[in-house]
Design a protein around this motif. Structure first.
Motif, PDB file in Angstrom:
ATOM      1  N   THR A 120       0.825  -1.342  -0.215  1.00  0.00           N
ATOM      2  CA  THR A 120      -0.008  -0.122   0.030  1.00  0.00           C
ATOM      3  C   THR A 120       0.919   1.312   0.064  1.00  0.00           C
ATOM      4  OG1 THR A 120      -1.601  -1.235   1.161  1.00  0.00           O
ATOM      5  CG2 THR A 120      -1.775   1.188   1.289  1.00  0.00           C
ATOM      6  N   VAL A 121       0.548   2.007  -0.680  1.00  0.00           N
ATOM      7  CA  VAL A 121       1.568   3.269  -1.073  1.00  0.00           C
ATOM      8  C   VAL A 121       1.057   4.576  -1.143  1.00  0.00           C
ATOM      9  CG1 VAL A 121       3.341   2.007  -2.228  1.00  0.00           C
ATOM     10  CG2 VAL A 121       1.766   3.113  -3.579  1.00  0.00           C
ATOM     11  N   ALA A 122       1.742   5.662  -0.820  1.00  0.00           N
ATOM     12  CA  ALA A 122       1.194   6.860  -0.857  1.00  0.00           C
ATOM     13  C   ALA A 122       0.979   7.326  -2.344  1.00  0.00           C
ATOM     14  CB  ALA A 122       2.315   7.994  -0.183  1.00  0.00           C
ATOM     15  N   PRO A 123       0.054   8.059  -2.587  1.00  0.00           N
ATOM     16  CA  PRO A 123      -0.332   8.682  -3.906  1.00  0.00           C
ATOM     17  C   PRO A 123       1.139   9.260  -4.653  1.00  0.00           C
ATOM     18  CG  PRO A 123      -1.759   9.688  -2.602  1.00  0.00           C
ATOM     19  CD  PRO A 123      -0.869   8.997  -1.699  1.00  0.00           C
ATOM     20  N   GLY A 124       1.568   8.917  -5.928  1.00  0.00           N
ATOM     21  CA  GLY A 124       2.645   9.111  -6.588  1.00  0.00           C
ATOM     22  C   GLY A 124       3.947   8.076  -6.447  1.00  0.00           C
ATOM     23  N   THR A 125       3.750   7.030  -5.612  1.00  0.00           N
ATOM     24  CA  THR A 125       4.872   6.183  -5.276  1.00  0.00           C
ATOM     25  C   THR A 125       5.106   5.406  -6.437  1.00  0.00           C
ATOM     26  OG1 THR A 125       4.206   6.369  -2.917  1.00  0.00           O
ATOM     27  CG2 THR A 125       5.713   4.543  -3.641  1.00  0.00           C
ATOM     28  N   THR A 126       4.037   4.840  -7.258  1.00  0.00           N
ATOM     29  CA  THR A 126       4.257   4.149  -8.584  1.00  0.00           C
ATOM     30  C   THR A 126       5.117   4.873  -9.585  1.00  0.00           C
ATOM     31  OG1 THR A 126       2.273   3.102  -7.946  1.00  0.00           O
ATOM     32  CG2 THR A 126       3.158   2.213  -9.990  1.00  0.00           C
ATOM     33  N   SER A 127       4.750   6.344  -9.586  1.00  0.00           N
ATOM     34  CA  SER A 127       5.387   7.057 -10.477  1.00  0.00           C
ATOM     35  C   SER A 127       7.024   7.348 -10.001  1.00  0.00           C
ATOM     36  CB  SER A 127       4.919   8.415 -10.793  1.00  0.00           C
ATOM     37  OG  SER A 127       3.594   8.532 -11.197  1.00  0.00           O
ATOM     38  N   TYR A 128       7.105   7.321  -8.764  1.00  0.00           N
ATOM     39  CA  TYR A 128       8.290   7.597  -8.220  1.00  0.00           C
ATOM     40  C   TYR A 128       9.233   6.313  -8.661  1.00  0.00           C
ATOM     41  CZ  TYR A 128      12.034   7.008  -4.674  1.00  0.00           C
ATOM     42  OH  TYR A 128      13.254   6.926  -4.107  1.00  0.00           O
ATOM     43  N   VAL A 129       8.619   4.964  -8.524  1.00  0.00           N
ATOM     44  CA  VAL A 129       9.224   3.743  -8.828  1.00  0.00           C
ATOM     45  C   VAL A 129       9.697   3.709 -10.329  1.00  0.00           C
ATOM     46  CG1 VAL A 129       8.962   1.243  -9.026  1.00  0.00           C
ATOM     47  CG2 VAL A 129       8.141   2.236  -6.925  1.00  0.00           C
ATOM     48  N   LYS A 130       8.888   4.101 -11.160  1.00  0.00           N
ATOM     49  CA  LYS A 130       8.860   4.395 -12.596  1.00  0.00           C
ATOM     50  C   LYS A 130      10.072   5.198 -12.867  1.00  0.00           C
ATOM     51  CE  LYS A 130       6.968   5.864 -16.950  1.00  0.00           C
ATOM     52  NZ  LYS A 130       6.270   6.461 -17.498  1.00  0.00           N
ATOM     53  N   LYS A 131      10.468   6.523 -12.386  1.00  0.00           N
ATOM     54  CA  LYS A 131      11.389   7.566 -12.573  1.00  0.00           C
ATOM     55  C   LYS A 131      12.754   6.618 -11.825  1.00  0.00           C
ATOM     56  CE  LYS A 131       8.573  11.119 -11.518  1.00  0.00           C
ATOM     57  NZ  LYS A 131       8.282  12.018 -10.749  1.00  0.00           N
ATOM     58  N   TRP A 132      12.664   5.964 -10.792  1.00  0.00           N
ATOM     59  CA  TRP A 132      13.594   5.319 -10.246  1.00  0.00           C
ATOM     60  C   TRP A 132      14.091   4.288 -11.187  1.00  0.00           C
ATOM     61  CZ3 TRP A 132      16.334   1.130  -8.725  1.00  0.00           C
ATOM     62  CH2 TRP A 132      17.300   1.365  -7.630  1.00  0.00           C
ATOM     63  N   LEU A 133      13.245   3.416 -11.687  1.00  0.00           N
ATOM     64  CA  LEU A 133      13.887   2.499 -12.564  1.00  0.00           C
ATOM     65  C   LEU A 133      14.731   3.113 -13.887  1.00  0.00           C
ATOM     66  CD1 LEU A 133      10.728   0.007 -12.533  1.00  0.00           C
ATOM     67  CD2 LEU A 133      13.143  -0.402 -11.432  1.00  0.00           C
ATOM     68  N   GLU A 134      13.948   4.172 -14.172  1.00  0.00           N
ATOM     69  CA  GLU A 134      14.754   4.688 -15.709  1.00  0.00           C
ATOM     70  C   GLU A 134      15.850   5.231 -15.180  1.00  0.00           C
ATOM     71  OE1 GLU A 134      11.406   6.777 -17.332  1.00  0.00           O
ATOM     72  OE2 GLU A 134      10.688   4.737 -18.411  1.00  0.00           O
ATOM     73  N   ARG A 135      16.049   5.714 -14.021  1.00  0.00           N
ATOM     74  CA  ARG A 135      17.313   6.480 -13.716  1.00  0.00           C
ATOM     75  C   ARG A 135      18.482   5.481 -13.446  1.00  0.00           C
ATOM     76  NH1 ARG A 135      18.080  10.949  -9.066  1.00  0.00           N
ATOM     77  NH2 ARG A 135      17.456  12.152 -10.688  1.00  0.00           N
ATOM     78  N   ASN A 136      18.284   4.485 -12.698  1.00  0.00           N
ATOM     79  CA  ASN A 136      19.016   3.511 -12.238  1.00  0.00           C
ATOM     80  C   ASN A 136      19.451   2.297 -12.993  1.00  0.00           C
ATOM     81  OD1 ASN A 136      19.888   4.621  -9.678  1.00  0.00           O
ATOM     82  ND2 ASN A 136      17.791   4.754  -9.320  1.00  0.00           N
ATOM     83  N   THR A 137      18.666   2.190 -14.017  1.00  0.00           N
ATOM     84  CA  THR A 137      18.827   1.083 -15.116  1.00  0.00           C
ATOM     85  C   THR A 137      18.981   1.588 -16.548  1.00  0.00           C
ATOM     86  OG1 THR A 137      16.447   0.421 -15.696  1.00  0.00           O
ATOM     87  CG2 THR A 137      17.492  -0.556 -13.672  1.00  0.00           C
ATOM     88  N   ASP A 138      19.325   0.854 -17.531  1.00  0.00           N
ATOM     89  CA  ASP A 138      19.356   1.537 -18.547  1.00  0.00           C
ATOM     90  C   ASP A 138      18.117   1.065 -19.587  1.00  0.00           C
ATOM     91  OD1 ASP A 138      19.679  -1.065 -19.201  1.00  0.00           O
ATOM     92  OD2 ASP A 138      21.475  -0.993 -20.228  1.00  0.00           O
ATOM     93  N   MET A 139      16.883   0.817 -18.682  1.00  0.00           N
ATOM     94  CA  MET A 139      15.612   0.357 -19.465  1.00  0.00           C
ATOM     95  C   MET A 139      14.591   1.548 -19.356  1.00  0.00           C
ATOM     96  SD  MET A 139      15.460  -3.544 -18.132  1.00  0.00           S
ATOM     97  CE  MET A 139      16.238  -3.573 -16.577  1.00  0.00           C
ATOM     98  N   VAL A 140      13.675   1.430 -20.253  1.00  0.00           N
ATOM     99  CA  VAL A 140      12.497   2.214 -20.240  1.00  0.00           C
ATOM    100  C   VAL A 140      11.449   1.601 -19.997  1.00  0.00           C
ATOM    101  CG1 VAL A 140      11.106   3.815 -21.942  1.00  0.00           C
ATOM    102  CG2 VAL A 140      13.517   3.889 -22.175  1.00  0.00           C
ATOM    103  N   VAL A 141      10.720   2.199 -18.920  1.00  0.00           N
ATOM    104  CA  VAL A 141       9.354   1.244 -18.727  1.00  0.00           C
ATOM    105  C   VAL A 141       8.094   1.442 -19.641  1.00  0.00           C
ATOM    106  CG1 VAL A 141       7.422   1.523 -16.970  1.00  0.00           C
ATOM    107  CG2 VAL A 141       9.783   1.937 -16.115  1.00  0.00           C
ATOM    108  N   GLY A 142       7.858   0.221 -19.887  1.00  0.00           N
ATOM    109  CA  GLY A 142       6.663   0.228 -20.920  1.00  0.00           C
ATOM    110  C   GLY A 142       7.433  -0.548 -22.324  1.00  0.00           C
ATOM    111  N   LYS A 143       8.508  -0.173 -22.488  1.00  0.00           N
ATOM    112  CA  LYS A 143       9.316  -0.806 -23.528  1.00  0.00           C
ATOM    113  C   LYS A 143      10.247  -1.936 -23.111  1.00  0.00           C
ATOM    114  CE  LYS A 143      12.339   1.257 -27.076  1.00  0.00           C
ATOM    115  NZ  LYS A 143      13.668   1.234 -26.511  1.00  0.00           N
ATOM    116  N   ASP A 144      11.333  -1.739 -22.351  1.00  0.00           N
ATOM    117  CA  ASP A 144      12.110  -2.617 -21.702  1.00  0.00           C
ATOM    118  C   ASP A 144      11.845  -3.499 -20.573  1.00  0.00           C
ATOM    119  OD1 ASP A 144      14.089  -1.708 -23.814  1.00  0.00           O
ATOM    120  OD2 ASP A 144      14.170   0.057 -22.484  1.00  0.00           O
ATOM    121  N   ILE A 145      11.110  -2.859 -19.727  1.00  0.00           N
ATOM    122  CA  ILE A 145      10.681  -3.406 -18.539  1.00  0.00           C
ATOM    123  C   ILE A 145       9.292  -2.752 -18.425  1.00  0.00           C
ATOM    124  CG2 ILE A 145      11.673  -1.546 -16.851  1.00  0.00           C
ATOM    125  CD1 ILE A 145      12.484  -3.827 -15.149  1.00  0.00           C
TER     126      ILE A 145
END
Ligand SMILES: NC(=O)c1ccc[n+]([C@@H]2O[C@H](COP(=O)([O-])OP(=O)(O)OC[C@H]3O[C@@H](n4cnc5c(N)ncnc54)[C@H](O)[C@@H]3O)[C@@H](O)[C@H]2O)c1
Length: 425
Positions: A120-145
């Motif tokens: 259960t997360v605060a509003p905006g946390t999934t967007s935070y996870v998306k940005k985190w994944l894109e900054r810390n991996t070389d993958m794009v959400v919706g395309k690579d992961i």
């Protein structure tokens, strides 16, 4: 391509039942957890906590929990994050467990995997996870992961049935992510409801917060009824009886890790006292109210006091965020001779985080012997008979029974009254 269909990250009260239910319908599931005791219990085929319906499934020892993500994360098609999301001591969401999970997963993530956030997360946390994944991996959400938020809405104790009966909300920002999540949860849920990140996050929070407010209203009505010299249980029963536009809840202790904290995930963004904060205040006042009101009828100072139930709700062994420790502290402030805690769902020594030493869990018969006052703090099955027995042995003992376990429509009564009254509920 992947050895496992799904890996559950955090096999606690939410993650473990989910992993076991998925495995039970033929999904190849595994898990990762940092808690060695939990891993040992699961891997030996024993439930580490009480959750009906899973003893036989876990005993097959097919669901294994690992200590390191390196062991299984690279070989898993989907990663479901089910770690805790508490509040800090202030009204502020504590994201640290999610952040630690992301850091530990990062070196092992591969293209083609799906990350499913289920805490259960605060509003905006999934967007935070998306940005985190894109900054810390070389993958794009919706395309690579892929990434989706799939909230857990089960009630503790009902996971086994509710995972198969509740509609599953899936929040995603691209079609592939939503489809991947829908496919996995479609193995369990009868219906998949698709939406975006923020709506899915709010659905979960609104579900819990509205429940929290409903219970606060019930507790407030109990106070109002008492002020007017009326009986809350009778009033509630008549208000609800065959009337389709009213569903008043029972008064009681409203707490637990979910209900108490989830309002804070919204409330942290508000500067002003609002309805959510009032609900919090009302529910948090209940233990003090019981002690205060009982003292108008009976002496707690120098008395022997028993507290029936310690977990946060009926028929569970979960004491996280229970209001009962708070009740016990208010009782202790009156300097009773003794406070005896008894809860048949808990071990002999109760490890309560705010207590400096483990608390003794009395056998119920010992706790009630020569007792002067009894607080029914949790409405565990079986307590009605316990109170009737108390009525026979200690008819003059005072009882504070906010759950109406005695069934005589009184919050405060002498145990002997149970023998003379007609049980109503
Ligand atoms: N308990 C419920 O009934 C319920 C219902 C719906 C939603 N939720 C939500 O689900 C989430 C989990 O709740 P829970 O009750 O299962 O919590 P829990 O504490 O029982 O389980 C969390 C597990 O995650 C593990 N963990 C923590 N950090 C980790 C890490 N870095 N890597 C691997 N494992 C890690 C812990 O050891 C623990 O076993 C919370 O956000 C909660 O609000 C809970």
């Amino acid at each position: 391509m992947f050895e496992y269909d799904v890996c559950i990250i955090g096999t606690g009260r939410v993650g473990l039942p989910l992993g076991l239910s998925l495995m039970d319908v033929g999904v190849k599931a595994t898990g990762v957890d940092i808690d060695a005791t939990m891993r040992e219990s699961v891997n030996e085929g024993r439930m580490p906590f009480h959750e009906p319906g899973y003893d036989e499934i876990i005993a097959r020892k097919e669901f294994k929990v690992h200590g390191s993500p390196a062991d299984v994360v690279p070989n898993s098609a989907a990663l479901v994050i089910t770690v805790g999301t508490p509040l800090h001591n202030h009204i502020e969401t504590d994201l640290s467990q999610i952040q630690r999970v992301l850091t530990s997963l990062c070196p092992h993530l591969r293209k083609g995997q799906t990350v499913l956030l289920r805490s259960t997360v605060a509003p905006g946390t999934t967007s935070y996870v998306k940005k985190w994944l894109e900054r810390n991996t070389d993958m794009v959400v919706g395309k690579d992961i892929l990434l989706a938020f799939c909230p857990e809405r089960i009630a503790e104790g009902l996971a086994h049935t509710e995972l198969r009966s509740l509609p599953q909300i899936v929040g995603g920002e691209d079609e592939q992510s939503v489809e991947a999540a829908a496919q996995l949860f479609g193995r369990l849920a009868p219906e998949i409801l698709k939406t975006d990140f923020i709506t899915a996050e709010l659905v979960k929070l609104f579900n819990n917060i509205s429940r929290y407010i409903n219970f606060a209203v019930a507790n407030q009505f109990a106070l109002i009824a008492d002020d007017f010299g009326a009986n809350i249980y009778e009033t509630r029963r008549l208000a609800n009886h065959d009337y389709p536009r009213c569903n008043l809840a029972m008064p009681g202790f409203t707490a637990g890790t979910c209900l108490r904290k989830d309002f804070g995930m919204i409330n942290e963004w508000s500067a002003y006292p609002d309805m959510l904060l009032s609900a919090w205040k009302m529910n948090e006042f209940t233990p003090a109210m019981l002690v205060d009101q009982l003292m108008k009828r009976a002496k707690i100072h120098d008395s022997r006091v028993a507290v029936l139930g310690f977990s946060f709700k009926a028929d569970t062994d979960d004491i996280r965020d229970s209001l009962v420790p708070k009740l016990c502290r208010y009782i202790e402030r009156q300097l009773p001779m003794e406070v005896r805690i008894t809860d048949h769902n808990l071990p002999e020594a109760i490890h309560e985080p705010s207590a400096s030493t483990p608390l003794r869990n009395w056998a119920v018969s010992d706790a009630l012997e020569d007792v002067d006052c009894v607080f029914v703090a949790t409405n565990h099955t079986g307590y009605h008979d316990v109170l009737v027995e108390l009525g026979k042995n200690r008819p003059n003992a005072w009882v504070a029974d906010i759950w109406n376990v005695g069934g005589i429509d009184q919050i405060f009564y002498k145990a002997g009254d149970l023998l003379n009254s007609e049980v109503t509920s």
